[in-house]
Design a protein around this motif. Structure first.
Motif, PDB file in Angstrom:
ATOM      1  N   ALA A  56      22.595 -88.512 -21.199  1.00  0.00           N
ATOM      2  CA  ALA A  56      22.899 -87.453 -22.154  1.00  0.00           C
ATOM      3  C   ALA A  56      24.121 -87.806 -22.998  1.00  0.00           C
ATOM      4  CB  ALA A  56      23.135 -86.134 -21.426  1.00  0.00           C
ATOM      5  N   VAL A  57      24.994 -88.668 -22.471  1.00  0.00           N
ATOM      6  CA  VAL A  57      26.198 -89.033 -23.202  1.00  0.00           C
ATOM      7  C   VAL A  57      25.869 -89.756 -24.502  1.00  0.00           C
ATOM      8  CG1 VAL A  57      26.516 -91.295 -22.104  1.00  0.00           C
ATOM      9  CG2 VAL A  57      28.519 -90.004 -22.907  1.00  0.00           C
ATOM     10  N   PHE A  58      24.642 -90.296 -24.638  1.00  0.00           N
ATOM     11  CA  PHE A  58      24.249 -90.972 -25.866  1.00  0.00           C
ATOM     12  C   PHE A  58      23.803 -90.005 -26.953  1.00  0.00           C
ATOM     13  CE2 PHE A  58      23.539 -94.362 -22.685  1.00  0.00           C
ATOM     14  CZ  PHE A  58      24.357 -95.333 -23.238  1.00  0.00           C
ATOM     15  N   GLU A  59      23.571 -88.747 -26.604  1.00  0.00           N
ATOM     16  CA  GLU A  59      23.153 -87.764 -27.605  1.00  0.00           C
ATOM     17  C   GLU A  59      24.274 -87.568 -28.630  1.00  0.00           C
ATOM     18  OE1 GLU A  59      20.346 -86.159 -28.019  1.00  0.00           O
ATOM     19  OE2 GLU A  59      19.296 -86.862 -26.213  1.00  0.00           O
ATOM     20  N   PRO A  60      23.924 -87.451 -29.914  1.00  0.00           N
ATOM     21  CA  PRO A  60      24.962 -87.261 -30.944  1.00  0.00           C
ATOM     22  C   PRO A  60      25.886 -86.085 -30.646  1.00  0.00           C
ATOM     23  CG  PRO A  60      22.862 -87.745 -31.979  1.00  0.00           C
ATOM     24  CD  PRO A  60      22.574 -87.587 -30.508  1.00  0.00           C
ATOM     25  N   ALA A  61      25.329 -84.969 -30.165  1.00  0.00           N
ATOM     26  CA  ALA A  61      26.171 -83.808 -29.855  1.00  0.00           C
ATOM     27  C   ALA A  61      27.123 -84.107 -28.709  1.00  0.00           C
ATOM     28  CB  ALA A  61      25.291 -82.607 -29.516  1.00  0.00           C
ATOM     29  N   ALA A  62      26.680 -84.903 -27.723  1.00  0.00           N
ATOM     30  CA  ALA A  62      27.544 -85.274 -26.607  1.00  0.00           C
ATOM     31  C   ALA A  62      28.637 -86.230 -27.061  1.00  0.00           C
ATOM     32  CB  ALA A  62      26.717 -85.896 -25.479  1.00  0.00           C
ATOM     33  N   GLN A  63      28.298 -87.182 -27.936  1.00  0.00           N
ATOM     34  CA  GLN A  63      29.301 -88.090 -28.468  1.00  0.00           C
ATOM     35  C   GLN A  63      30.367 -87.337 -29.259  1.00  0.00           C
ATOM     36  OE1 GLN A  63      29.460 -91.969 -28.585  1.00  0.00           O
ATOM     37  NE2 GLN A  63      28.826 -91.165 -26.601  1.00  0.00           N
ATOM     38  N   ALA A  64      29.924 -86.332 -30.038  1.00  0.00           N
ATOM     39  CA  ALA A  64      30.877 -85.524 -30.801  1.00  0.00           C
ATOM     40  C   ALA A  64      31.797 -84.752 -29.858  1.00  0.00           C
ATOM     41  CB  ALA A  64      30.128 -84.568 -31.725  1.00  0.00           C
ATOM     42  N   ALA A  65      31.221 -84.187 -28.791  1.00  0.00           N
ATOM     43  CA  ALA A  65      32.033 -83.454 -27.819  1.00  0.00           C
ATOM     44  C   ALA A  65      33.019 -84.375 -27.124  1.00  0.00           C
ATOM     45  CB  ALA A  65      31.118 -82.776 -26.796  1.00  0.00           C
TER      46      ALA A  65
ATOM     47  N   ALA B 238      25.865 -77.466 -22.210  1.00  0.00           N
ATOM     48  CA  ALA B 238      26.746 -76.318 -22.336  1.00  0.00           C
ATOM     49  C   ALA B 238      26.000 -75.068 -22.777  1.00  0.00           C
ATOM     50  CB  ALA B 238      27.863 -76.626 -23.329  1.00  0.00           C
ATOM     51  N   GLY B 239      24.740 -75.219 -23.203  1.00  0.00           N
ATOM     52  CA  GLY B 239      23.958 -74.085 -23.661  1.00  0.00           C
ATOM     53  C   GLY B 239      22.671 -73.954 -22.881  1.00  0.00           C
ATOM     54  N   GLU B 240      21.688 -73.290 -23.472  1.00  0.00           N
ATOM     55  CA  GLU B 240      20.395 -73.139 -22.844  1.00  0.00           C
ATOM     56  C   GLU B 240      19.641 -74.462 -22.844  1.00  0.00           C
ATOM     57  OE1 GLU B 240      19.464 -70.464 -21.331  1.00  0.00           O
ATOM     58  OE2 GLU B 240      21.250 -69.332 -21.922  1.00  0.00           O
ATOM     59  N   VAL B 241      18.769 -74.648 -21.865  1.00  0.00           N
ATOM     60  CA  VAL B 241      18.030 -75.904 -21.719  1.00  0.00           C
ATOM     61  C   VAL B 241      17.213 -76.213 -22.962  1.00  0.00           C
ATOM     62  CG1 VAL B 241      16.251 -77.100 -20.397  1.00  0.00           C
ATOM     63  CG2 VAL B 241      17.946 -75.681 -19.211  1.00  0.00           C
ATOM     64  N   ASP B 242      16.592 -75.193 -23.564  1.00  0.00           N
ATOM     65  CA  ASP B 242      15.722 -75.418 -24.715  1.00  0.00           C
ATOM     66  C   ASP B 242      16.422 -75.149 -26.041  1.00  0.00           C
ATOM     67  OD1 ASP B 242      16.005 -72.748 -24.298  1.00  0.00           O
ATOM     68  OD2 ASP B 242      13.883 -72.240 -24.487  1.00  0.00           O
ATOM     69  N   GLU B 243      17.758 -75.051 -26.015  1.00  0.00           N
ATOM     70  CA  GLU B 243      18.499 -74.762 -27.242  1.00  0.00           C
ATOM     71  C   GLU B 243      18.455 -75.954 -28.184  1.00  0.00           C
ATOM     72  OE1 GLU B 243      23.062 -73.472 -28.576  1.00  0.00           O
ATOM     73  OE2 GLU B 243      22.445 -73.484 -26.463  1.00  0.00           O
ATOM     74  N   GLU B 244      18.244 -75.684 -29.475  1.00  0.00           N
ATOM     75  CA  GLU B 244      18.215 -76.728 -30.488  1.00  0.00           C
ATOM     76  C   GLU B 244      19.201 -76.398 -31.611  1.00  0.00           C
ATOM     77  OE1 GLU B 244      16.814 -79.542 -30.433  1.00  0.00           O
ATOM     78  OE2 GLU B 244      15.603 -79.291 -28.621  1.00  0.00           O
ATOM     79  N   PRO B 245      20.048 -77.329 -32.008  1.00  0.00           N
ATOM     80  CA  PRO B 245      20.264 -78.608 -31.336  1.00  0.00           C
ATOM     81  C   PRO B 245      20.958 -78.400 -29.988  1.00  0.00           C
ATOM     82  CG  PRO B 245      21.928 -78.297 -33.018  1.00  0.00           C
ATOM     83  CD  PRO B 245      20.970 -77.148 -33.157  1.00  0.00           C
ATOM     84  N   PRO B 246      20.781 -79.328 -29.049  1.00  0.00           N
ATOM     85  CA  PRO B 246      21.388 -79.158 -27.722  1.00  0.00           C
ATOM     86  C   PRO B 246      22.905 -79.205 -27.791  1.00  0.00           C
ATOM     87  CG  PRO B 246      20.473 -81.368 -27.952  1.00  0.00           C
ATOM     88  CD  PRO B 246      20.030 -80.587 -29.164  1.00  0.00           C
ATOM     89  N   GLN B 247      23.555 -78.433 -26.912  1.00  0.00           N
ATOM     90  CA  GLN B 247      25.007 -78.415 -26.832  1.00  0.00           C
ATOM     91  C   GLN B 247      25.443 -79.069 -25.520  1.00  0.00           C
ATOM     92  OE1 GLN B 247      26.899 -77.238 -29.453  1.00  0.00           O
ATOM     93  NE2 GLN B 247      24.873 -77.114 -30.418  1.00  0.00           N
ATOM     94  N   PHE B 248      26.492 -79.857 -25.582  1.00  0.00           N
ATOM     95  CA  PHE B 248      26.952 -80.593 -24.402  1.00  0.00           C
ATOM     96  C   PHE B 248      28.452 -80.427 -24.211  1.00  0.00           C
ATOM     97  CE2 PHE B 248      23.137 -82.880 -25.744  1.00  0.00           C
ATOM     98  CZ  PHE B 248      22.456 -83.011 -24.536  1.00  0.00           C
ATOM     99  N   ARG B 249      28.857 -80.569 -22.959  1.00  0.00           N
ATOM    100  CA  ARG B 249      30.265 -80.671 -22.614  1.00  0.00           C
ATOM    101  C   ARG B 249      30.517 -82.053 -22.044  1.00  0.00           C
ATOM    102  NH1 ARG B 249      33.766 -76.817 -18.397  1.00  0.00           N
ATOM    103  NH2 ARG B 249      35.819 -77.574 -19.052  1.00  0.00           N
ATOM    104  N   ALA B 250      31.500 -82.760 -22.581  1.00  0.00           N
ATOM    105  CA  ALA B 250      31.779 -84.127 -22.146  1.00  0.00           C
ATOM    106  C   ALA B 250      32.564 -84.128 -20.840  1.00  0.00           C
ATOM    107  CB  ALA B 250      32.551 -84.876 -23.221  1.00  0.00           C
ATOM    108  N   VAL B 251      32.362 -85.184 -20.049  1.00  0.00           N
ATOM    109  CA  VAL B 251      33.019 -85.349 -18.754  1.00  0.00           C
ATOM    110  C   VAL B 251      33.588 -86.762 -18.671  1.00  0.00           C
ATOM    111  CG1 VAL B 251      32.780 -85.175 -16.255  1.00  0.00           C
ATOM    112  CG2 VAL B 251      31.268 -83.830 -17.739  1.00  0.00           C
TER     113      VAL B 251
END
Length: 329
Positions: A185-194, A307-320
């Protein structure tokens, strides 16, 4: 984020370059080192992990684990997972956390791991446990504990350290909270931004508090232990406690059967040339403000959770972030 990568990437690439220069006898070969070759450098563990209780074929990829892992089948019996009687003291430490009885253990294996790693599920939550039987393991885990605390203080999200202790039959353990990260998931653009936002915030945290480079005590990166004695000069700190240390250590891995007589001479002059050039380059940058750094920031030591709902678009992530070797740099 570029500052955090500097101490790892810059030093490692030059480490490869000096190896090529020494073997060829020409310092000019340093300019032709392949970036891909940096992945061949051995990060020798402090102590080899004991023989795993499961064969590779019995391990399976984990979809919700700490980074990229292979996990064993879950077991309710710790002895079946290769634990010793002394390791059962860890269960006592878990009971003191008041999260209910242990429901099962699961070995978690990482590429190039230094420790034996387990996910231990209790009634109320799960924990990530590292075990290392080397005599210096306590020292290593204490450094990781302090690094995690420093990153969390600066606003980064990391697994929270819970307990640290010695094993009665030798070695030590570190208990952290288990964070359910999605593989890749860390490769997702939203995860990289986070991740970028979190690292930027971490680097900019309370700049008035930090006047010196270092960390007050050494930190461990793979098999290397780096001196973190405080300094007010970034160029001097980086060259003498990071770059020179890594380059001299690299000399131990050169094949002795090649250019045996010329190798020490070439290596010494290449190290001095690289350190001189690096110091001059860094001094041109002007004043540098110390920031807390992860110290080993790579995709293998970062992850993401939804960080959001499983089916949320675009997906939201929290970085670790995890497995730090922190210092102010």
């Amino acid at each position: 984020a570029s500052l955090d990568m500097l101490s790892q990437t810059f030093g490692t690439l030059l480490l490869i370059a000096v190896g090529i220069a020494a073997l060829s006898g020409h310092a000019s070969a340093c300019a032709h080192a392949s970036p891909a070759s940096c992945f061949t450098v051995s990060r020798t563990p402090i102590a080899p992990s004991p023989r795993p209780p499961h064969s590779i074929s019995s391990l399976r990829p984990s979809r919700t684990a700490q980074g990229w892992t292979m996990t064993s089948p879950t077991s309710s019996r710790p002895d079946s997972e290769g634990w010793t009687v002394g390791d059962l003291s860890i269960y006592g430490a878990l009971r003191n956390l008041r999260t209910g009885g242990v429901q099962g253990t699961q070995e978690v294996r990482f590429p190039g791991q230094t420790n034996r790693n387990y996910k231990i599920a209790c009634e109320d939550c799960a924990f990530f446990v590292k075990i290392n039987r080397h005599v210096r393991a306590t020292e290593m885990f204490e450094r990781e504990w302090q690094s995690l605390k420093a990153l969390r203080f600066a606003g980064a999200y990391t697994p929270g350290p819970q307990r640290l202790g010695d094993l009665p039959d030798g070695g030590s353990y570190l208990i952290m909270e288990w964070v359910e990260m999605e593989d890749f998931a860390v490769f997702e653009p939203a995860a990289q931004a986070a991740l970028g936002r979190m690292v930027a915030g971490m680097h900019g945290n309370q700049p008035e508090r930090h006047q010196f480079f270092g960390f007050g005590f050494p930190t461990t990166l793979g098999g290397f232990t780096f001196d973190n004695s405080f300094s007010d000069d970034w160029a001097e700190f980086f060259v003498e406690t990071r770059l020179r240390t890594a380059l001299l250590e690299a000399g131990r891995f050169f094949p002795l059967h090649t250019a045996r007589a010329a190798l020490p001479f070439a290596h010494h002059h290449a190290v001095e040339a690289i350190c001189t050039k690096a110091r001059a380059t860094l001094e041109k940058l002007g004043p540098i403000r110390p920031s807390i750094l992860h110290g080993d920031l790579c995709l293998g030591n970062a992850g993401a959770i939804r960080a959001g709902e499983v089916d949320e678009e675009p997906p939201q992530f929290r970085a670790v972030l995890h497995d730090p070797a922190s210092f102010y740099g």
